[in-house]
Write a protein that holds these residues in place. Structure first.
Motif, PDB file in Angstrom:
ATOM      1  N   TRP A  53      59.494  43.734  93.741  1.00  0.00           N
ATOM      2  CA  TRP A  53      59.599  43.686  92.291  1.00  0.00           C
ATOM      3  C   TRP A  53      58.242  43.367  91.670  1.00  0.00           C
ATOM      4  N   MET A  54      57.534  42.416  92.230  1.00  0.00           N
ATOM      5  CA  MET A  54      56.260  41.995  91.635  1.00  0.00           C
ATOM      6  C   MET A  54      55.210  43.103  91.725  1.00  0.00           C
ATOM      7  N   ARG A  55      55.243  43.888  92.800  1.00  0.00           N
ATOM      8  CA  ARG A  55      54.346  45.049  92.878  1.00  0.00           C
ATOM      9  C   ARG A  55      54.732  46.089  91.835  1.00  0.00           C
ATOM     10  N   LEU A  56      56.028  46.366  91.727  1.00  0.00           N
ATOM     11  CA  LEU A  56      56.534  47.340  90.771  1.00  0.00           C
ATOM     12  C   LEU A  56      56.206  46.925  89.332  1.00  0.00           C
ATOM     13  N   ALA A  57      56.319  45.652  89.038  1.00  0.00           N
ATOM     14  CA  ALA A  57      56.053  45.136  87.696  1.00  0.00           C
ATOM     15  C   ALA A  57      54.573  44.836  87.466  1.00  0.00           C
ATOM     16  N   ARG A  58      53.748  45.194  88.425  1.00  0.00           N
ATOM     17  CA  ARG A  58      52.288  44.978  88.354  1.00  0.00           C
ATOM     18  C   ARG A  58      51.955  43.507  88.126  1.00  0.00           C
ATOM     19  N   GLN A  59      52.568  42.664  88.958  1.00  0.00           N
ATOM     20  CA  GLN A  59      52.368  41.217  88.879  1.00  0.00           C
ATOM     21  C   GLN A  59      51.678  40.684  90.130  1.00  0.00           C
ATOM     22  N   THR A  60      50.808  41.473  90.726  1.00  0.00           N
ATOM     23  CA  THR A  60      50.194  41.050  91.993  1.00  0.00           C
ATOM     24  C   THR A  60      49.321  39.802  91.830  1.00  0.00           C
ATOM     25  N   ALA A  61      48.605  39.680  90.738  1.00  0.00           N
ATOM     26  CA  ALA A  61      47.785  38.480  90.534  1.00  0.00           C
ATOM     27  C   ALA A  61      48.677  37.255  90.377  1.00  0.00           C
ATOM     28  N   TRP A  62      49.756  37.408  89.632  1.00  0.00           N
ATOM     29  CA  TRP A  62      50.678  36.289  89.449  1.00  0.00           C
ATOM     30  C   TRP A  62      51.352  35.930  90.774  1.00  0.00           C
ATOM     31  N   ALA A  63      51.663  36.950  91.582  1.00  0.00           N
ATOM     32  CA  ALA A  63      52.269  36.711  92.896  1.00  0.00           C
ATOM     33  C   ALA A  63      51.346  35.859  93.759  1.00  0.00           C
ATOM     34  N   GLN A  64      50.048  36.113  93.676  1.00  0.00           N
ATOM     35  CA  GLN A  64      49.073  35.368  94.472  1.00  0.00           C
ATOM     36  C   GLN A  64      48.829  33.968  93.934  1.00  0.00           C
ATOM     37  N   ASN A  65      49.328  33.686  92.734  1.00  0.00           N
ATOM     38  CA  ASN A  65      49.098  32.380  92.109  1.00  0.00           C
ATOM     39  C   ASN A  65      50.402  31.625  91.837  1.00  0.00           C
ATOM     40  N   GLY A  66      51.391  31.801  92.700  1.00  0.00           N
ATOM     41  CA  GLY A  66      52.620  31.028  92.601  1.00  0.00           C
ATOM     42  C   GLY A  66      53.756  31.661  91.836  1.00  0.00           C
ATOM     43  N   GLY A  67      53.588  32.867  91.342  1.00  0.00           N
ATOM     44  CA  GLY A  67      54.622  33.501  90.541  1.00  0.00           C
ATOM     45  C   GLY A  67      55.859  33.904  91.319  1.00  0.00           C
ATOM     46  N   ALA A  68      55.705  34.135  92.614  1.00  0.00           N
ATOM     47  CA  ALA A  68      56.853  34.588  93.407  1.00  0.00           C
ATOM     48  C   ALA A  68      58.003  33.587  93.365  1.00  0.00           C
ATOM     49  N   ALA A  69      57.709  32.318  93.375  1.00  0.00           N
ATOM     50  CA  ALA A  69      58.770  31.301  93.328  1.00  0.00           C
ATOM     51  C   ALA A  69      59.562  31.401  92.029  1.00  0.00           C
ATOM     52  N   HIS A  70      58.876  31.697  90.933  1.00  0.00           N
ATOM     53  CA  HIS A  70      59.559  31.826  89.642  1.00  0.00           C
ATOM     54  C   HIS A  70      60.428  33.084  89.598  1.00  0.00           C
ATOM     55  N   VAL A  71      59.917  34.183  90.124  1.00  0.00           N
ATOM     56  CA  VAL A  71      60.699  35.422  90.162  1.00  0.00           C
ATOM     57  C   VAL A  71      61.909  35.242  91.082  1.00  0.00           C
ATOM     58  N   ASP A  72      61.719  34.572  92.211  1.00  0.00           N
ATOM     59  CA  ASP A  72      62.802  34.269  93.146  1.00  0.00           C
ATOM     60  C   ASP A  72      63.904  33.474  92.448  1.00  0.00           C
ATOM     61  N   GLN A  73      63.538  32.417  91.766  1.00  0.00           N
ATOM     62  CA  GLN A  73      64.536  31.580  91.098  1.00  0.00           C
ATOM     63  C   GLN A  73      65.212  32.316  89.940  1.00  0.00           C
ATOM     64  N   THR A  74      64.481  33.176  89.259  1.00  0.00           N
ATOM     65  CA  THR A  74      65.084  33.979  88.196  1.00  0.00           C
ATOM     66  C   THR A  74      66.134  34.923  88.777  1.00  0.00           C
ATOM     67  N   ALA A  75      65.822  35.548  89.903  1.00  0.00           N
ATOM     68  CA  ALA A  75      66.793  36.447  90.548  1.00  0.00           C
ATOM     69  C   ALA A  75      68.052  35.677  90.931  1.00  0.00           C
ATOM     70  N   HIS A  76      67.889  34.488  91.497  1.00  0.00           N
ATOM     71  CA  HIS A  76      69.049  33.686  91.875  1.00  0.00           C
ATOM     72  C   HIS A  76      69.867  33.285  90.639  1.00  0.00           C
ATOM     73  N   ALA A  77      69.196  32.909  89.556  1.00  0.00           N
ATOM     74  CA  ALA A  77      69.908  32.521  88.330  1.00  0.00           C
ATOM     75  C   ALA A  77      70.696  33.697  87.766  1.00  0.00           C
ATOM     76  N   LEU A  78      70.127  34.898  87.805  1.00  0.00           N
ATOM     77  CA  LEU A  78      70.837  36.082  87.317  1.00  0.00           C
ATOM     78  C   LEU A  78      72.079  36.371  88.160  1.00  0.00           C
ATOM     79  N   VAL A  79      71.987  36.154  89.457  1.00  0.00           N
ATOM     80  CA  VAL A  79      73.147  36.304  90.341  1.00  0.00           C
ATOM     81  C   VAL A  79      74.250  35.333  89.922  1.00  0.00           C
ATOM     82  N   LEU A  80      73.860  34.111  89.589  1.00  0.00           N
ATOM     83  CA  LEU A  80      74.846  33.108  89.174  1.00  0.00           C
ATOM     84  C   LEU A  80      75.474  33.460  87.827  1.00  0.00           C
ATOM     85  N   VAL A  81      74.695  34.066  86.940  1.00  0.00           N
ATOM     86  CA  VAL A  81      75.248  34.544  85.659  1.00  0.00           C
ATOM     87  C   VAL A  81      76.339  35.572  85.934  1.00  0.00           C
ATOM     88  N   VAL A  82      76.052  36.513  86.814  1.00  0.00           N
ATOM     89  CA  VAL A  82      77.039  37.543  87.154  1.00  0.00           C
ATOM     90  C   VAL A  82      78.288  36.898  87.765  1.00  0.00           C
TER      91      VAL A  82
END
Length: 132
Positions: free
Chosen positions: A94-123
């Motif tokens: 997802w982060m490559r697709l969304a062109r977030q590679t710099a953010w991925a290298q600076n801790g962004g993956a944890a935030h995207v991971d938790q957002t995905a989990h939260a969306l699953v819980l919403v569903v």
């Protein structure tokens, strides 16, 4: 009902992802092979268990009408998607697709991971609300 279910499931998620996740699970849940899958599925099982406890609280304490079949399906959804998301490649993709590679290298993956989990819980909370 949706808000109550979501808050309970989210609290269960936080408990399973942080204080109840072992160092071994955190380190190896995305590894290839049997060791990685064992760690991943043990962690997903923790999520299923804590989420089940949250649903028990919803039914017993808050008297919410959660059906057994709906609860089982929601728990399978939560555990299954958690296992897939925690293999780490979906977040990286997802982060490559969304062109977030710099953010991925600076801790962004944890935030995207938790957002995905939260969306699953919403569903899950929405499904439990509409099928009860």
């Amino acid at each position: 009902m949706f808000a109550s279910l979501f808050v309970l499931l989210y609290a269960a998620h936080l408990a399973a992802d942080y204080p109840l996740q072992t160092d071994h699970q955190a380190k190896h849940k995305a590894d290839c092979g049997a060791t990685g899958w064992a760690a991943n599925l043990a962690h997903a099982g923790t999520h299923a268990t804590t989420s089940a406890l949250a649903l028990v609280v919803a039914v017993v304490v808050h008297d919410l009408p959660v059906g057994v079949l709906q609860a089982v399906l929601a728990l399978a959804w939560i555990a299954g998607t958690h296992a897939v998301i925690d293999r780490r490649w979906p977040v990286a993709h997802w982060m490559r697709l969304a062109r977030q590679t710099a953010w991925a290298q600076n801790g962004g993956a944890a935030h995207v991971d938790q957002t995905a989990h939260a969306l699953v819980l919403v569903v899950a909370a929405l499904a439990l609300t509409t099928t009860s």
